[in-house]
Design an enzyme around this catalytic site. Structure first.
Site, PDB file in Angstrom:
ATOM      1  CB  CYS B  83      -5.921   1.845 -45.901  1.00 13.79           C
ATOM      2  SG  CYS B  83      -4.743   0.635 -45.315  1.00 13.79           S
ATOM      3  CG  HIS B 332      -8.771  -1.217 -50.405  1.00  8.59           C
ATOM      4  ND1 HIS B 332      -8.885   0.136 -50.153  1.00  8.59           N
ATOM      5  CD2 HIS B 332      -8.069  -1.735 -49.359  1.00  8.59           C
ATOM      6  CE1 HIS B 332      -8.271   0.410 -49.008  1.00  8.59           C
ATOM      7  NE2 HIS B 332      -7.772  -0.694 -48.520  1.00  8.59           N
TER       8      HIS B 332
END
Lengths: 137, 387
Positions: B83, B332
């Site tokens: 991430c 996201h």
């Protein structure tokens, strides 16, 4: 499927085998080639006893593909007596029986099945310790 | 080392982009950033991405994207840090320019997460964790955050509803950001009623998986006159690391990767937490925001939720968070998130945010991109060049 991985991990999955640094005595699970404390590469295999207490836990509702048919299920972080923490599913208890600090012991169980034709994978889970006659069963 | 600035930004809306493929999303964002900067070509491109191989059957993104972006022959390479891939790609570009190796570097971060079922994407995202000892035990990535949240509540005596402050704020800001995925408000009641994904993490604690791409153009500060876009100085872009597996950390509630990254960033930029006008934290999960605030020096251990209530994290609060919606409200797109954060910080510093969410005269904007459960952390501090 990754058969070599499961063969390679058998000492960890079935025996909770990590490493002990021969220079500073630090214990590691999983095994480490380099001691995280003193950076020594001189180590021996070390088998953990598999007893500890629950540090934290979660109930997985949305699971990764291979575990989808088991959901909801418990996964915990377990503080072993030897001072090492491990991640494992919790078993032999209902979802609402888990509580931080409860004593646990390691047991070998089926982890997951890899599809209809794939291998059945086994490994450690943790359960509340048995104290009664079922110990000898 | 040369000082570094950003002179161009670009982004696609964060959506379920079923009609666009990976390369077109990336090319749109990158060319928009190049147009903003007023450049025709680049010395190099760093591509931030986590899961193109697992979810689009496509690796080798660097050369693919430079080709389709009309940059035939230019060096392009993918950077992966789960991430944290987007922030890591910015870091690589900053290194290339600061060192003098390159003058004009494009960073584009792209992710497509909505091609497959949720369970399939869940499994792919879990590769950010330790495959042999976390994921193979049936732990999902949400589950890792749930382990942290449960322990945090236990140690510091919080209730689940105390975490509502972060997602409520993120959604309130996202409403005004046209690029955000979610354009609806939530309140404490809807938060408390949302269904569990990995108890105690519920749907409204968790940022949504999404598709998107964002890009910036990184140049030397001494050269900013040559470019069209309003330059923003990138004072620091610093990385900290920690163990991949949560169970290998002595105190999982203290994110050492964050602490290491942020300490370097404050030092290099010459600022303290008090100087920060807005903080784009990595609010992938409510608990992650809390832990990041603490390890970043804004709140003491166990105090983040009380700090948020007391200081205020809204646009007019003491420390505005997730000003364009954050991961929770903007969405996201995992490997792209770190560059969205930088693009949003620059939008704020330029004074170009939609008026309801524009921070009045921000001085220093901080972004923090967290890979995995804190194993790779990239903190950037940006400011206007002429202030």
């Amino acid at each position: 499927m990754d058969i070599p991985r499961y063969w390679r991990l058998k000492d960890q999955r079935y025996k909770l085998q990590g490493t002990r640094c021969n220079d500073c005595g630090h214990l590691s699970f999983p095994p480490r080639l380099v001691c995280p404390e003193c950076k020594s590469r001189n180590y021996s295999d070390y088998r953990f006893k598999g007893r500890g207490t629950l540090y934290s836990y979660t109930i997985i509702y949305q699971a990764p593909d291979r575990f989808d048919d088991q959901a909801p299920y418990l996964v915990g972080l377990i503080d072993l007596e030897e001072g090492v923490r491990v991640t494992a599913q919790l078993t032999d208890m209902t979802l609402d029986e888990a509580s931080i600090g409860m004593p646990l012991e390691m047991v070998i169980r089926q982890i997951c099945e890899d599809g209809a034709r794939g291998p059945v994978l086994y490994g450690f889970k943790f359960r509340p310790p048995f104290t009664g006659q079922r110990d000898s069963a | 080392m040369r000082k570094v600035a950003i002179v161009g930004i670009g982004q696609t809306p964060v959506r379920e982009h079923w009609q666009s493929n990976l390369r077109d999303l990336a090319v749109s964002a990158l060319r928009d950033a190049m147009d903003d900067a007023g450049v025709e070509t680049l010395d190099g491109v760093t591509v931030g991405n986590m899961l193109s191989g697992a979810l689009s059957d496509q690796e080798h993104l660097g050369s693919l994207i430079v080709d389709y972006a009309g940059l035939d022959g230019v060096e392009g390479m993918k950077i992966e840090a789960a991430c944290g891939s987007g922030g890591a790609a910015v870091r690589m570009a900053v290194k290339a320019v600061a060192s003098g190796l390159m003058d004009t570097v494009g960073v584009v971060a792209v992710e497509k997460l909505t091609e497959y079922s949720g369970n399939h994407s869940t499994a792919a995202l879990a590769t950010a964790a330790d495959a042999d000892y976390e994921t193979n035990m049936g732990l999902s990535f949400v589950g890792i955050n749930a382990l942290l949240m449960r322990r945090y509540m236990h140690e510091y005596g919080y209730e689940k509803r105390d975490f509502a402050v972060f997602p409520v704020n993120a959604h309130a800001n996202a409403v005004h950001n046209p690029h955000a995925m979610f354009h609806f408000q939530i309140d404490e009641k809807t938060y408390s009623a949302s269904k569990p994904v990995a108890d105690p993490v519920s749907l409204l604690d968790a940022s949504p998986i999404a598709d998107g791409a964002a890009a910036v153009i990184v140049v030397a500060e001494e050269d900013v006159e040559k470019y069209k876009g309003m330059p923003i100085s990138i004072l620091a872009c610093e990385v900290g690391t920690d163990t991949l597996a949560l169970d290998n950390r002595k105190n999982p509630l203290w994110l050492r990767g964050v602490e290491r990254s942020v300490k370097k960033a404050y030092h290099v930029a010459g600022v303290t937490p008090k100087d920060i006008s807005l903080f784009e934290a990595h609010d992938a999960f409510s608990i992650m925001t809390a832990l990041s605030l603490e390890a970043s020096g804004f709140a003491e251990a166990g105090e983040a939720l009380r700090f948020a209530e007391k200081t205020g994290v809204g646009i007019n609060g003491g420390l505005p968070l997730s000003t364009m919606g954050g991961l929770k409200g903007r969405g996201h797109p995992v490997g792209a998130t770190g560059v969205y954060q930088v693009v949003e910080a620059i939008t704020q510093l330029r004074g170009e945010a939609p008026s309801p969410i524009q921070i009045p005269r921000p001085r220093y904007a901080m972004t923090q991109n967290v890979g995995g459960s804190g194993a790779t952390v990239i903190t950037s501090i940006l400011t206007c060049l002429n202030k």
